[in-house]
Design a protein around this motif. Structure first.
Motif, PDB file in Angstrom:
ATOM      1  N   ARG A  60       0.807  -1.215   0.000  1.00 30.28           N
ATOM      2  CA  ARG A  60       0.000   0.000   0.000  1.00 30.28           C
ATOM      3  C   ARG A  60       0.844   1.270   0.000  1.00 30.28           C
ATOM      4  O   ARG A  60       0.324   2.369   0.043  1.00 30.28           O
ATOM      5  N   GLY A  82      -2.897  -5.515  -7.566  1.00 31.28           N
ATOM      6  CA  GLY A  82      -3.574  -4.341  -8.089  1.00 31.28           C
ATOM      7  C   GLY A  82      -4.315  -3.572  -7.013  1.00 31.28           C
ATOM      8  O   GLY A  82      -4.327  -2.341  -7.010  1.00 31.28           O
ATOM      9  N   ALA A  83      -4.920  -4.298  -6.063  1.00 33.64           N
ATOM     10  CA  ALA A  83      -5.662  -3.637  -4.983  1.00 33.64           C
ATOM     11  C   ALA A  83      -4.725  -2.802  -4.115  1.00 33.64           C
ATOM     12  O   ALA A  83      -5.050  -1.666  -3.739  1.00 33.64           O
ATOM     13  N   ARG A  86      -3.688   0.355  -6.006  1.00 29.90           N
ATOM     14  CA  ARG A  86      -4.762   1.362  -6.027  1.00 29.90           C
ATOM     15  C   ARG A  86      -4.824   2.103  -4.697  1.00 29.90           C
ATOM     16  O   ARG A  86      -5.019   3.324  -4.654  1.00 29.90           O
ATOM     17  N   ALA A  87      -4.650   1.357  -3.602  1.00 28.90           N
ATOM     18  CA  ALA A  87      -4.644   1.995  -2.286  1.00 28.90           C
ATOM     19  C   ALA A  87      -3.460   2.940  -2.150  1.00 28.90           C
ATOM     20  O   ALA A  87      -3.575   4.033  -1.578  1.00 28.90           O
ATOM     21  N   SER A  89      -1.880   4.530  -4.632  1.00 34.50           N
ATOM     22  CA  SER A  89      -2.105   5.696  -5.494  1.00 34.50           C
ATOM     23  C   SER A  89      -3.069   6.680  -4.846  1.00 34.50           C
ATOM     24  O   SER A  89      -2.926   7.900  -5.011  1.00 34.50           O
ATOM     25  N   ALA A  90      -4.031   6.167  -4.089  1.00 35.98           N
ATOM     26  CA  ALA A  90      -5.020   7.030  -3.453  1.00 35.98           C
ATOM     27  C   ALA A  90      -4.426   7.862  -2.326  1.00 35.98           C
ATOM     28  O   ALA A  90      -5.039   8.840  -1.884  1.00 35.98           O
ATOM     29  N   ARG A 105       2.333  -2.250 -11.609  1.00 33.08           N
ATOM     30  CA  ARG A 105       2.157  -3.675 -11.303  1.00 33.08           C
ATOM     31  C   ARG A 105       3.236  -4.458 -12.038  1.00 33.08           C
ATOM     32  O   ARG A 105       3.257  -4.498 -13.278  1.00 33.08           O
TER      33      ARG A 105
END
Length: 240
Positions: A60, A82-83, A86-87, A89-90, A105
């Motif tokens: 993360r 990927g999850a 995404r965390a 990047s947020a 990735r």
């Protein structure tokens, strides 16, 4: 307990309780990352403002983004999930890294990074899970500029990290014991067991089963020593 504390996932609260004052809570990590480890990494990498740091197996992204913020550098984080990416990047804006951080990735052995394109690299509790550790280290050497350093965590055991580094064409500069890491993990495993019903209600049985299995095997930690390795790509190299 306050309503604000109640809103924090139990997994995070237990991690913070187990690690105590050593816990860099804002990073939202579940690795062995501690304030001591972050300081050790900053000192070992010797980064200059504007340089590029690669976080391999970034998850993360908390430790890598903290390091990039602390050293005023750019960041590229790589992970297979990927999850998790995404965390990560947020949270770029939260760490003040807008325009200075990106996440990709990619596996350890095929990072997609250019030859000698990275000024330093770090990997916290991820490299031991690479399917081919030697191939991963060869890839790290490829993407590091000559003289650049790589800091990663590992443990004593059947795998000889110094030997693998040598085979990959890397120089081992230092290895130090991550003091207190085993004790923190054992405290966390005990807290997981003590809060098993609550954890199952929060994260579900499959994830909780994995955590309990990890806790049950936790006694094996005391049979190994947690280490921090500082390696670098040699300055002068002769290609065969």
């Amino acid at each position: 307990m306050t309503a604000e504390a109640d809103s924090v996932p139990l997994t995070h609260r237990l991690y913070a309780e187990a690690f105590g004052d050593d816990c860099p809570y804002e990073l939202g990590t579940f690795s062995s990352c501690s304030w001591w480890l972050l300081g050790t990494i900053v000192g070992a990498l010797r980064l200059s403002p504007g340089e590029l740091l690669a976080d391999l197996g970034c998850g993360r992204g908390g430790p890598g983004m903290w390091l990039a913020r602390a050293t005023n550098t750019r960041l590229v984080g790589l992970d297979f999930s990927g999850a998790a990416l995404r965390a990560a990047s947020a949270r770029v804006d939260y760490f003040g890294l807008t325009g200075r951080a990106e996440f990709r990735r990619a596996p350890f052995e095929a990072t997609t990074l250019g030859d000698a394109s990275v000024d330093a690299a770090v990997s916290i509790d991820a490299l031991p899970f690479a399917p081919d550790r030697l191939a991963a280290l060869v890839e790290v050497r490829r993407v590091l500029r000559p003289g650049a350093r790589f800091v990663f965590t590992g443990r004593t055991g059947p795998v000889s990290w110094p030997s693998l580094l040598q085979k990959a064409g890397m120089e081992l500069e230092e290895q130090v014991v991550h003091e207190g890491a085993n004790a923190r993990w054992l405290r966390l495993f005990g807290l997981w067991r003590a809060h098993e019903p609550q954890l199952r209600a929060e994260i579900g049985d499959p994830a909780a089963d994995q955590m309990m299995a990890e806790a049950d095997a936790g006694h094996r930690l005391v049979e190994t020593t947690p280490l921090v390795f500082v390696a670098r790509r040699p300055l002068e190299e002769t290609d065969d």
